[in-house]
Design an enzyme around this catalytic site. Structure first.
Site, PDB file in Angstrom:
ATOM      1  N   LYS A 231       0.822  -1.211   0.000  1.00 46.45           N
ATOM      2  CA  LYS A 231       0.000   0.000   0.000  1.00 46.45           C
ATOM      3  C   LYS A 231       0.861   1.269   0.000  1.00 46.45           C
ATOM      4  O   LYS A 231       2.020   1.269   0.396  1.00 46.45           O
ATOM      5  CB  LYS A 231      -0.953  -0.016   1.203  1.00 46.45           C
ATOM      6  CG  LYS A 231      -1.981  -1.169   1.113  1.00 46.45           C
ATOM      7  CD  LYS A 231      -3.346  -0.717   0.698  1.00 46.45           C
ATOM      8  CE  LYS A 231      -4.266  -1.873   0.339  1.00 46.45           C
ATOM      9  NZ  LYS A 231      -5.159  -2.266   1.422  1.00 46.45           N
ATOM     10  N   ARG A 265      -3.823 -10.091   4.680  1.00 45.33           N
ATOM     11  CA  ARG A 265      -4.121 -10.159   3.235  1.00 45.33           C
ATOM     12  C   ARG A 265      -2.885  -9.685   2.470  1.00 45.33           C
ATOM     13  O   ARG A 265      -2.467  -8.532   2.630  1.00 45.33           O
ATOM     14  CB  ARG A 265      -5.323  -9.265   2.931  1.00 45.33           C
ATOM     15  CG  ARG A 265      -5.760  -9.244   1.490  1.00 45.33           C
ATOM     16  CD  ARG A 265      -6.933  -8.288   1.298  1.00 45.33           C
ATOM     17  NE  ARG A 265      -7.425  -8.308  -0.073  1.00 45.33           N
ATOM     18  CZ  ARG A 265      -6.910  -7.596  -1.062  1.00 45.33           C
ATOM     19  NH1 ARG A 265      -5.883  -6.802  -0.840  1.00 45.33           N
ATOM     20  NH2 ARG A 265      -7.419  -7.670  -2.277  1.00 45.33           N
TER      21      ARG A 265
HETATM   22  N1  HH2 Z   1      -7.279  -3.863  -0.065  1.00 43.68           N
HETATM   23  C1  HH2 Z   1      -7.506  -3.918  -1.388  1.00 43.68           C
HETATM   24  C2  HH2 Z   1      -8.581  -4.667  -1.912  1.00 43.68           C
HETATM   25  N2  HH2 Z   1      -9.390  -5.350  -1.100  1.00 43.68           N
HETATM   26  N3  HH2 Z   1     -10.011  -6.024   1.074  1.00 43.68           N
HETATM   27  C3  HH2 Z   1      -9.831  -5.969   2.398  1.00 43.68           C
HETATM   28  N4  HH2 Z   1     -10.643  -6.644   3.219  1.00 43.68           N
HETATM   29  N5  HH2 Z   1      -8.796  -5.256   2.966  1.00 43.68           N
HETATM   30  C4  HH2 Z   1      -7.937  -4.531   2.192  1.00 43.68           C
HETATM   31  O1  HH2 Z   1      -7.025  -3.860   2.753  1.00 43.68           O
HETATM   32  C5  HH2 Z   1      -8.107  -4.554   0.771  1.00 43.68           C
HETATM   33  C6  HH2 Z   1      -9.183  -5.325   0.241  1.00 43.68           C
HETATM   34  C7  HH2 Z   1      -6.583  -3.183  -2.307  1.00 43.68           C
HETATM   35  O2  HH2 Z   1      -5.524  -4.018  -2.735  1.00 43.68           O
HETATM   36  P1  HH2 Z   1      -5.510  -4.787  -4.125  1.00 43.68           P
HETATM   37  O3  HH2 Z   1      -6.609  -5.792  -4.190  1.00 43.68           O
HETATM   38  O4  HH2 Z   1      -4.170  -5.321  -4.390  1.00 43.68           O
HETATM   39  O5  HH2 Z   1      -5.723  -3.618  -5.175  1.00 43.68           O
HETATM   40  P2  HH2 Z   1      -6.922  -3.260  -6.125  1.00 43.68           P
HETATM   41  O6  HH2 Z   1      -8.091  -2.966  -5.255  1.00 43.68           O
HETATM   42  O7  HH2 Z   1      -6.407  -2.060  -6.861  1.00 43.68           O
HETATM   43  O8  HH2 Z   1      -7.206  -4.427  -7.019  1.00 43.68           O
END
Ligand code: HH2
Length: 286
Positions: A231, A265
């Site tokens: 992040k 995660r």
């Molecule tokens: N962060 C992201 C997406 N989903 N879900 C939970 N529960 N907690 C989090 O911190 C969280 C999440 C963002 O990360 P990522 O999936 O890698 O990115 P993107 O949303 O751009 O696909």
């Protein structure tokens, strides 16, 4: 302060096996591997849009020790530049990969804010819902989760960061509201996980505060999930592009676990599993 707690009402609808219960009883942090089948995710957008590449990545994460696979087809990029994905497109991205990921044999969570996508994914074998708007975006999400009797991750979110607010008070109020919605729908408390939403509607400083003061959320009496992987707040502390933030991600996750996180995660499963094992071994070697 009185925190809203979900009731155990409707427990007859919540009798299906809980895929989280066994994992949370293992006595070690649970590792959730991230699988983004998106063109625009902030750290790995486009890498796993191809179903073959996505399945390879899912297999790799399982081999590396992932306890849960979290699959998402719409970037939640919290920096105001994610493109909203129509329902049909979200399902088109998931359809060629979700059943094969389910077949790998570890619980699959669906990372979506749309009840229809969640319903489709649950029918295809996913067994956990991960809602980054904590049941507060799609009015049909809470009843779906209750009817299906599946575990749900309720994450704190805000439209925009406000450096002036007390972020822990905001997280607590938001999650209390999510728990009221969950209770009203009849979602059993045993199936709820809370997440402060690192990077979502928070300044980098507020993301650090949410990890530092994660222990305050233990008063809800529910398992806590942390998603600090790659992040942007890491970059603000120690400048690096998303794919060079592993060190910061591990540091954040170890701090979160020390402060009470039960689920981590991560995009980097092998390294996270190793870091968690070494930290646990050192703690027990005392
Ligand atoms: N962060 C992201 C997406 N989903 N879900 C939970 N529960 N907690 C989090 O911190 C969280 C999440 C963002 O990360 P990522 O999936 O890698 O990115 P993107 O949303 O751009 O696909």
């Amino acid at each position: 302060m009185t925190l809203a707690r979900p009731t155990r009402a409707n427990s007859d609808r919540n009798t299906a096996a809980n895929p989280l219960a066994g994992l949370l009883a293992l006595g070690r942090p649970v590792v959730m591997g991230v699988l983004n089948v998106t063109p625009d995710s902030f750290s790995d957008g486009g890498r796993f849009l191809d179903p073959g590449a996505a399945l390879d990545q899912a297999r790799r994460m399982v081999a590396e020790g992932a306890d849960i696979l979290d699959i998402g087809a719409e970037s939640t990029r919290p920096y105001g530049d994610a493109v909203a994905v129509p329902l049909a497109e979200e399902m088109r991205r998931l359809e060629p990969i979700l059943p094969a990921v389910v077949a790998l044999g570890v619980p699959v969570s669906i990372d979506t804010i749309k009840a229809k996508t969640a319903a489709w994914a649950l029918a295809a074998g996913a067994t956990i819902v991960n809602d980054v708007w904590g049941l507060q975006r799609d009015p049909d999400m809470a009843s779906l989760v209750a009817e299906q009797g599946v575990p749900v991750v309720l994450m704190h979110n805000r439209e925009a960061a406000d450096p002036a607010i007390d972020i822990m008070a905001d997280i607590t109020a938001f999650l209390s509201r999510s728990l009221e919605i969950a209770a009203h729908a009849g979602i059993a408390s045993e199936r709820i996980v809370l997440d402060p939403g690192i990077g979502f509607g928070k300044t980098p400083e507020q993301s650090a505060i949410a990890i530092a003061r994660l222990g305050e959320l233990k008063s809800f009496g529910l398992p806590l999930l942390i998603g600090a992987s790659r992040k942007r707040f890491i970059d603000r502390i120690s400048s690096a592009p998303p794919d060079r933030r592993l060190g910061g991600s591990l540091a954040a996750h170890l701090a979160a676990v020390a402060n009470g996180a039960a689920i981590v995660r991560t995009h980097d499963v092998a390294e996270t599993v190793q870091a968690l094992r070494v930290a646990a071994a050192i703690r027990s070697a005392r």
